[in-house]
Design an enzyme around this catalytic site. Structure first.
Site, PDB file in Angstrom:
ATOM      1  N   CYS A 273       0.810  -1.224   0.000  1.00 47.34           N
ATOM      2  CA  CYS A 273       0.000   0.000   0.000  1.00 47.34           C
ATOM      3  C   CYS A 273       0.838   1.266   0.000  1.00 47.34           C
ATOM      4  O   CYS A 273       2.008   1.255   0.347  1.00 47.34           O
ATOM      5  CB  CYS A 273      -0.867   0.079   1.261  1.00 47.34           C
ATOM      6  SG  CYS A 273      -1.813  -1.389   1.594  1.00 47.34           S
TER       7      CYS A 273
ATOM      8  N   GLY B  73       0.552   0.193  -4.996  1.00 47.28           N
ATOM      9  CA  GLY B  73      -0.703  -0.546  -4.985  1.00 47.28           C
ATOM     10  C   GLY B  73      -1.595  -0.084  -6.118  1.00 47.28           C
ATOM     11  O   GLY B  73      -1.871   1.114  -6.234  1.00 47.28           O
TER      12      GLY B  73
ATOM     13  N   ASN C 289      -0.414   1.345   5.816  1.00 44.77           N
ATOM     14  CA  ASN C 289       0.523   0.582   4.992  1.00 44.77           C
ATOM     15  C   ASN C 289       1.312  -0.339   5.912  1.00 44.77           C
ATOM     16  O   ASN C 289       1.856   0.108   6.906  1.00 44.77           O
ATOM     17  CB  ASN C 289       1.464   1.544   4.256  1.00 44.77           C
ATOM     18  CG  ASN C 289       2.618   0.838   3.540  1.00 44.77           C
ATOM     19  OD1 ASN C 289       3.706   1.378   3.443  1.00 44.77           O
ATOM     20  ND2 ASN C 289       2.404  -0.354   3.036  1.00 44.77           N
ATOM     21  N   GLY C 290       1.373  -1.614   5.544  1.00 46.79           N
ATOM     22  CA  GLY C 290       2.068  -2.601   6.371  1.00 46.79           C
ATOM     23  C   GLY C 290       1.097  -3.697   6.767  1.00 46.79           C
ATOM     24  O   GLY C 290      -0.096  -3.601   6.491  1.00 46.79           O
TER      25      GLY C 290
ATOM     26  N   TYR D 285      13.742  -2.833  -4.259  1.00 47.11           N
ATOM     27  CA  TYR D 285      12.697  -2.966  -5.280  1.00 47.11           C
ATOM     28  C   TYR D 285      11.510  -2.015  -5.117  1.00 47.11           C
ATOM     29  O   TYR D 285      11.047  -1.443  -6.091  1.00 47.11           O
ATOM     30  CB  TYR D 285      12.154  -4.408  -5.268  1.00 47.11           C
ATOM     31  CG  TYR D 285      10.897  -4.572  -6.100  1.00 47.11           C
ATOM     32  CD1 TYR D 285      10.978  -4.680  -7.489  1.00 47.11           C
ATOM     33  CD2 TYR D 285       9.634  -4.565  -5.509  1.00 47.11           C
ATOM     34  CE1 TYR D 285       9.832  -4.798  -8.260  1.00 47.11           C
ATOM     35  CE2 TYR D 285       8.481  -4.683  -6.288  1.00 47.11           C
ATOM     36  CZ  TYR D 285       8.587  -4.794  -7.648  1.00 47.11           C
ATOM     37  OH  TYR D 285       7.461  -4.900  -8.412  1.00 47.11           O
TER      38      TYR D 285
HETATM   39  P1  AMP Z   1       9.330 -14.048 -10.528  1.00 50.19           P
HETATM   40  O1  AMP Z   1       9.000 -14.036 -11.956  1.00 50.19           O
HETATM   41  O2  AMP Z   1       8.255 -14.678  -9.691  1.00 50.19           O
HETATM   42  O3  AMP Z   1      10.684 -14.619 -10.205  1.00 50.19           O
HETATM   43  O4  AMP Z   1       9.347 -12.524 -10.029  1.00 50.19           O
HETATM   44  C1  AMP Z   1      10.511 -11.765 -10.183  1.00 50.19           C
HETATM   45  C2  AMP Z   1      10.172 -10.382 -10.654  1.00 50.19           C
HETATM   46  O5  AMP Z   1       9.156  -9.833  -9.834  1.00 50.19           O
HETATM   47  C3  AMP Z   1      11.365  -9.470 -10.562  1.00 50.19           C
HETATM   48  O6  AMP Z   1      11.589  -8.915 -11.844  1.00 50.19           O
HETATM   49  C4  AMP Z   1      11.002  -8.403  -9.566  1.00 50.19           C
HETATM   50  O7  AMP Z   1      11.302  -7.114 -10.066  1.00 50.19           O
HETATM   51  C5  AMP Z   1       9.531  -8.551  -9.355  1.00 50.19           C
HETATM   52  N1  AMP Z   1       9.137  -8.505  -7.938  1.00 50.19           N
HETATM   53  C6  AMP Z   1       9.832  -8.872  -6.861  1.00 50.19           C
HETATM   54  N2  AMP Z   1       9.105  -8.703  -5.742  1.00 50.19           N
HETATM   55  C7  AMP Z   1       7.921  -8.217  -6.113  1.00 50.19           C
HETATM   56  C8  AMP Z   1       6.741  -7.812  -5.420  1.00 50.19           C
HETATM   57  N3  AMP Z   1       6.647  -7.905  -4.109  1.00 50.19           N
HETATM   58  N4  AMP Z   1       5.704  -7.337  -6.149  1.00 50.19           N
HETATM   59  C9  AMP Z   1       5.786  -7.269  -7.470  1.00 50.19           C
HETATM   60  N5  AMP Z   1       6.866  -7.620  -8.189  1.00 50.19           N
HETATM   61  C10 AMP Z   1       7.932  -8.092  -7.527  1.00 50.19           C
END
Ligand code: AMP
Length: 486
Positions: free
Chosen positions: A15, A41, A116-117, A256
């Site tokens: 969020c 979000g 948020n959290g 990230y």
């Molecule tokens: P995956 O395809 O499941 O390995 O997801 C990896 C990708 O998801 C990476 O390119 C990250 O930038 C992105 N990512 C990592 N954590 C999150 C998150 N919490 N929410 C959305 N995207 C994420």
């Protein structure tokens, strides 16, 4: 996230929060602020305002620019105080009744809150409140805080909030208001961000400083870990009701989640990401590589840092289509696969015949990496290496970052070598824990008192996971099966 006992009762959300006090266009400022925080979000958003007499609210599923595009909606959000929220709840029901800010008519008057959290004991508290007669309207953990505020015997609203928060555990950055004040609180570990800004005589609270930039507000400071600020006609009063604590800010926000143009806790997020990339280049160089290619967009700053430190050209070897949502957060595997193909394309002219280092921020399930590596190979790369600007993501987050259950995290099940094979690269390396800490300005990770929350990498959870530990004794939070109005 299925670390709650019931799949249909998801409480885990990503969020953004925002608040404006003392401005005639408080609602418009809040809509703009939420727009800048859209990356936190994308599923639903809302604004609650007050003119000191009445409260006004608008909540909707979807993106901020659509939810608040109607001039009549904006006109209806009257008043000089506004708070807002945008959210992404993991899977399961996308319920309109869960959209924040939540509002309640309490004994002392109207009260609204945006959070948020994630709390780690909401179901335990909720069970107790329901026993005592509380009637819950939503399935959010935030509503638990509202019920605790409602039933507090303390005299003032800030004291009631402190009373409520002394019973909850977990991560929270909150923005709340009654008809004449706005209150901001950051949990005792400061896990999620929250900062204070000023726009002429108006005060602003926001998850990230990029939301101050959009409205031309000055950044004043971060709210400290465990701090509560009460903002009213007299200005800003700061309280530390939980004592002064060492911060355990979420290091994954730097890696990230936060926007790269934000400053959090005194650091530029972009600079942190570049530093992490540079550190990664020192720890895991590929001297024979021809080009460094980011997985866009989140891998870009780390790839720039990696390229600069290794003196190898940075190229946009993958082009991202910006008109698709974040693939990771689509609810089904089928759509996730489809989404990745829709989202990225290899820039063949720069890939063909090259030894490529791909840089991304994390591997979660490995779906993105697998597809991208295959795509880069099809575009004619000679060799493909992958460098990840976080340590292996082995543990689920319980504090507000959407991650799958630990057993669905690739790094929880496989060694780095096995992951490399699975995603099909010639070599794979992640930044080390200490390398990450060095990149964010520490000499090393302090194992006794880590300077950040890094539970997703280390499994060292700074706040007890009370509900998770006690799953057998926690009852279903709702029996209602409701269809979302999507
Ligand atoms: P995956 O395809 O499941 O390995 O997801 C990896 C990708 O998801 C990476 O390119 C990250 O930038 C992105 N990512 C990592 N954590 C999150 C998150 N919490 N929410 C959305 N995207 C994420």
């Amino acid at each position: 996230m299925s670390n709650t006992p019931f799949d249909d009762d998801k409480l885990h959300e990503e969020c953004g929060v925002f608040g404006a006090f003392g401005h005639k266009d408080a609602a418009a400022l809040t809509a703009l602020g939420l727009h800048a925080l859209q990356h936190r979000g994308q599923e639903a958003c809302g604004i609650v305002t007050t003119d000191g007499d009445h409260f006004y609210a608008h909540r909707a599923l979807g993106l901020v620019d659509q939810a608040f595009e109607d001039a009549d909606v904006m006109k209806g959000l009257k008043g000089h105080i506004a708070i807002g929220h945008n959210r992404y709840a993991t899977t399961g029901a996308t319920l309109v009744r869960n959209i924040q800010p939540l509002y309640a008519d309490l004994a002392f008057g109207g009260f609204a809150m945006a959070h948020n959290g994630n709390l780690t004991n909401p179901n335990t508290l909720r069970q107790d409140l329901v026993q005592k007669g509380s009637i819950f309207q939503s399935t959010t953990d935030t509503e638990v805080i509202i019920h605790l505020v409602a039933t507090s015997k303390k005299n003032t609203v800030p004291d009631k909030i402190v009373d409520a928060l002394s019973q909850v555990t977990g991560a929270y950055s909150l923005v709340a208001c009654d008809e004449n004040q706005m209150i901001g609180v950051r949990d005792p570990h400061g896990i999620r961000p929250l900062c204070l800004g000023k726009l002429n005589d108006a005060y602003i609270l926001a998850s990230e400083s990029c939301a101050l930039d959009i409205i031309g507000a000055d950044f004043v400071r971060d709210i400290e870990a465990g701090e509560m600020v009460v903002i009213n006609e007299k200005g800003v009063q700061s309280h530390h009701p939980f004592g002064k604590n060492a911060s355990r800010f979420c290091i994954f926000e730097y890696i990230y989640f936060a926007r790269p143009d934000s400053y959090v806790d005194g650091h530029s997020v972009y600079e942190m990401r570049k530093n992490i990339g540079a550190e990664l280049a020192r720890e895991a160089p590929v001297p024979t590589a021809d080009i460094i290619v980011p997985v866009p967009d989140s891998g870009v700053p780390a790839a720039i840092g990696y390229a600069e430190a290794s003196n190898i050209p940075f190229e946009l070897g993958i082009i991202r289509n910006h008109y698709v949502g974040r693939t990771f957060i689509e609810p089904t595997d089928q759509i996730r696969h489809l989404g990745v193909k829709m989202k990225h394309n290899a820039n063949k002219a720069f890939i063909e015949g090259k030894e490529v280092v791909l840089v991304d921020d994390s591997i979660v399930r490995g779906t993105t990496s697998r597809k991208i590596v295959e795509m880069i190979r099809q575009a004619g790369a000679k060799k493909v290496h992958m460098r990840i600007s976080s340590p292996p993501n082995k543990h689920s987050c319980f504090y507000g970052i959407d991650t799958p259950d630990s057993q669905d995290l690739l790094a929880n099940q496989k060694t780095v070598e096995e992951i490399g094979k699975y995603i099909g690269v010639d070599s794979l390396a992640y930044i080390s824990d200490d390398g990450l800490y060095r990149a964010v300005g520490e000499t090393e990770r302090n194992a006794e008192n880590p300077q950040y929350c890094d539970a997703c990498f280390t499994g060292d959870y700074p706040v007890r996971l009370i509900d998770h530990e006690d799953q057998d004794n926690i009852k279903r939070v709702t029996n209602l099966q409701e269809h979302s109005a999507k």
